[in-house]
Design an enzyme around this catalytic site. Structure first.
Site, PDB file in Angstrom:
ATOM      1  N   SER A 193      -7.280  -0.918  -6.271  1.00 15.77           N
ATOM      2  CA  SER A 193      -6.763  -1.245  -4.946  1.00 15.77           C
ATOM      3  C   SER A 193      -5.287  -1.569  -5.097  1.00 15.77           C
ATOM      4  CB  SER A 193      -7.512  -2.462  -4.370  1.00 15.77           C
ATOM      5  OG  SER A 193      -6.825  -2.999  -3.257  1.00 15.77           O
ATOM      6  N   THR A 194      -4.550  -1.426  -4.012  1.00 13.45           N
ATOM      7  CA  THR A 194      -3.177  -1.942  -4.016  1.00 13.45           C
ATOM      8  C   THR A 194      -3.173  -3.414  -4.406  1.00 13.45           C
ATOM      9  OG1 THR A 194      -2.484  -0.398  -2.278  1.00 13.45           O
ATOM     10  CG2 THR A 194      -1.171  -2.406  -2.552  1.00 13.45           C
ATOM     11  N   ASN A 195      -4.232  -4.115  -3.976  1.00  7.31           N
ATOM     12  CA  ASN A 195      -4.236  -5.575  -4.097  1.00  7.31           C
ATOM     13  C   ASN A 195      -4.394  -6.085  -5.523  1.00  7.31           C
ATOM     14  OD1 ASN A 195      -4.154  -5.205  -1.369  1.00  7.31           O
ATOM     15  ND2 ASN A 195      -6.251  -5.897  -0.997  1.00  7.31           N
ATOM     16  N   SER A 203      46.486 -10.242  -4.841  1.00  9.22           N
ATOM     17  CA  SER A 203      46.830 -10.280  -3.418  1.00  9.22           C
ATOM     18  C   SER A 203      47.601  -9.041  -3.012  1.00  9.22           C
ATOM     19  CB  SER A 203      47.677 -11.525  -3.121  1.00  9.22           C
ATOM     20  OG  SER A 203      48.135 -11.513  -1.788  1.00  9.22           O
ATOM     21  N   SER A 204      47.400  -8.644  -1.765  1.00  2.09           N
ATOM     22  CA  SER A 204      48.153  -7.517  -1.216  1.00  2.09           C
ATOM     23  C   SER A 204      49.442  -7.980  -0.562  1.00  2.09           C
ATOM     24  CB  SER A 204      47.281  -6.780  -0.187  1.00  2.09           C
ATOM     25  OG  SER A 204      46.948  -7.664   0.880  1.00  2.09           O
ATOM     26  N   LYS A 215      50.278 -12.959  -7.867  1.00  4.78           N
ATOM     27  CA  LYS A 215      49.106 -13.823  -7.796  1.00  4.78           C
ATOM     28  C   LYS A 215      47.916 -13.160  -8.497  1.00  4.78           C
ATOM     29  CE  LYS A 215      46.687 -16.697  -4.381  1.00  4.78           C
ATOM     30  NZ  LYS A 215      45.284 -16.318  -4.510  1.00  4.78           N
ATOM     31  N   THR A 219      35.652 -37.751 -12.772  1.00  3.27           N
ATOM     32  CA  THR A 219      34.427 -37.988 -12.009  1.00  3.27           C
ATOM     33  C   THR A 219      34.807 -38.056 -10.542  1.00  3.27           C
ATOM     34  OG1 THR A 219      34.639 -40.394 -12.235  1.00  3.27           O
ATOM     35  CG2 THR A 219      33.334 -39.246 -13.894  1.00  3.27           C
ATOM     36  N   THR A 266       0.824  -1.212   0.000  1.00  3.04           N
ATOM     37  CA  THR A 266       0.000   0.000   0.000  1.00  3.04           C
ATOM     38  C   THR A 266       0.858   1.261   0.000  1.00  3.04           C
ATOM     39  OG1 THR A 266      -1.860  -1.095   1.082  1.00  3.04           O
ATOM     40  CG2 THR A 266      -1.731   1.301   1.296  1.00  3.04           C
TER      41      THR A 266
END
Length: 464
Positions: A139-141, A317-318, A323, A186, A100
């Site tokens: 209506s909202t509905n 990477s830091s 990497k 697999t 609503t």
């Protein structure tokens, strides 16, 4: 100039920012529902504009307004459809009241925008009322679920385009990698020989199914309850309007929308959104599986499988120099996981409705529309930043083929299971390749062995 104007509702008076296109109902919703910190999805706003335009045009045929008022209302609705009023839809994505607050935010913005067009003061609801005019016979509905279905169809069409793009990218990689023989696995153990191209074809086929399922979703969403008003009985709406509204919306959107035969059922039940969400989750499942496979096949690259090379997108990477991480498949995986969680939220919300209405439409809308967007964006970046730039490391694949006892499976038809098993054991025991063992022991010539492990041989359906 005053900062606020005073508006009134059932509960009393409220101060509303003087320049705001929204009104008292929206102001109360802002105070009541500071929940997610996110506004309603813009796609729902645009769809609501289409629904309101259909309602205005249907009511116009009933001679509800003068032409100048009707013209102003139509212009305001068109602007909302086109996204020009997005900034004025300010209610939280999550809200009580079955939507609503969203409906009233839309009604107030359209009323005040129409007042602007006519040169009248904002809040002059004696001239154009959010309730008596914009929400006339509604209506909202019935408007909210209808708008959600329209928004979902728009989103699904865009998602389908991205899924097609992704499957076509895998089809191109299928051709590019058709000759690269690799070890098939697999349960993460070496199994039989295949090609990287066949692996790409499997991903393409999975997304082809997703594309078809997504396309068929529109059939589930095309039946709407517009005209049913509060609970589907059409209370307060003329029969002519009820029959006209959906037809008008169909013309506006170009979608194959149809009025539900049982409006009461269509008003209270939300299972169609659960069904569509399940199809989205299936797509998310394929994305997650595929992204995981690409991460695994590109692992290492020096101490992992390393059979695929993913495009380098950023430093990884830091602390570890050099990497590079598979950030695109990782991001896609997270999007897929979140879509799966959205599916659970939609199931819970749709199941929790009571009697003639489900009050949890806002959660369903938020989860569904954001899930569609996530999948669309995930498919797009997966294609552009990863799949299109995939490269096979043929040398690594060849080394794995010759270094794995899985290669003996390609020899079973020629030498039998028992002798093939003996070759595998000998190769493992002496640290030799299968090729070296069969040639050294005279089981077959090098030429025969090589012919049995070509891309054509390992992908041939069945035995000759």
């Amino acid at each position: 100039m005053a900062e606020f104007r005073i508006e009134e509702d059932l509960l009393g008076t409220v101060e509303v920012p003087v320049a705001a296109l929204y009104g008292v109902h929206t102001q109360r919703a802002l105070e009541n529902f500071p929940l997610s910190g996110r506004r309603v999805h813009s796609g729902l706003t645009h769809a609501y504009g289409a629904v309101k335009l259909a309602c205005v045009r249907s009511n116009r045929e009933l001679d509800c307004w003068s032409d100048d008022v009707a013209d102003a209302l139509e212009q305001a609705c068109q602007e909302m459809m086109d996204g020009a009023l997005d900034e004025h839809i300010v209610v939280d994505a999550l809200q009580g009241g079955a939507g609503t607050s969203m409906n009233m935010n839309v009604n107030e913005v359209l009323a005040n925008r129409a007042l602007q067009i006519l040169g009248k003061d904002l809040g002059d609801y004696a001239a154009i009322s959010p309730l008596e005019d914009v929400n006339r016979h509604q209506s909202t509905n019935d408007t909210y679920p209808t708008a959600l279905k329209v928004a979902a169809i728009v989103g699904l069409r865009a998602l389908e385009v991205e899924v097609v793009g992704l499957l076509e990218a895998f089809q191109r990689q299928e051709k590019a990698m058709a000759e690269v023989v690799k070890v098939g696995r697999t349960q993460l153990q070496d199994a039989v020989l295949t090609t990287l191209g066949r692996g790409m074809s499997a991903y393409a086929e999975a997304f082809s199914r997703d594309r078809w399922r997504i396309y068929k979703c529109e059939e589930r969403l095309r039946t709407v309850n517009l005209g049913g008003t509060a609970i589907g009985t059409g209370l307060g709406a003329p029969r002519k309007y009820i029959f006209k509204a959906t037809d008008t919306l169909r013309q506006i959107t170009g979608m194959g929308l149809a009025r539900a035969e049982n409006l009461q059922e269509a008003t209270q039940n939300m299972d169609v959104f659960v069904e569509v969400s399940g199809i989205l989750k299936a797509c998310a499942s394929n994305l997650l599986k595929c992204a995981t496979d690409l991460r695994l096949l590109s692992s290492g690259p020096d101490a992992g499988l390393g059979e695929l090379k993913l495009p380098a997108r950023q430093a990884g990477s830091s602390i570890m120099p050099g990497k590079v991480n598979p950030v695109i498949p990782e991001a896609v995986s997270q999007a897929a996981m979140l879509v799966a969680s959205y599916d659970q939220a939609i199931f819970q919300a749709a199941s929790a409705g009571n009697l003639e209405l489900n009050p949890f439409g806002p959660l369903i809308a938020d989860a569904l529309l954001n899930g569609i967007d996530l999948l669309k964006n995930a498919c797009s970046i997966f294609r552009r930043h990863c799949v299109e730039g995939l490269e096979a490391d043929a040398a690594v694949c060849e080394r794995h083929v010759h270094g794995s006892t899985a290669t003996v499976t390609a020899l079973v038809d020629a030498i039998g299971y028992k002798q093939a098993q003996a070759v595998a054991e000998e190769a493992a025991k002496k640290g030799l390749s299968v090729r070296e063992v069969v040639v050294a022991e005279g089981v077959m010539t090098a030429e025969i062995f090589d012919a049995l492990v070509t891309s054509e041989a390992v992908t041939r359906l069945g035995s000759k």
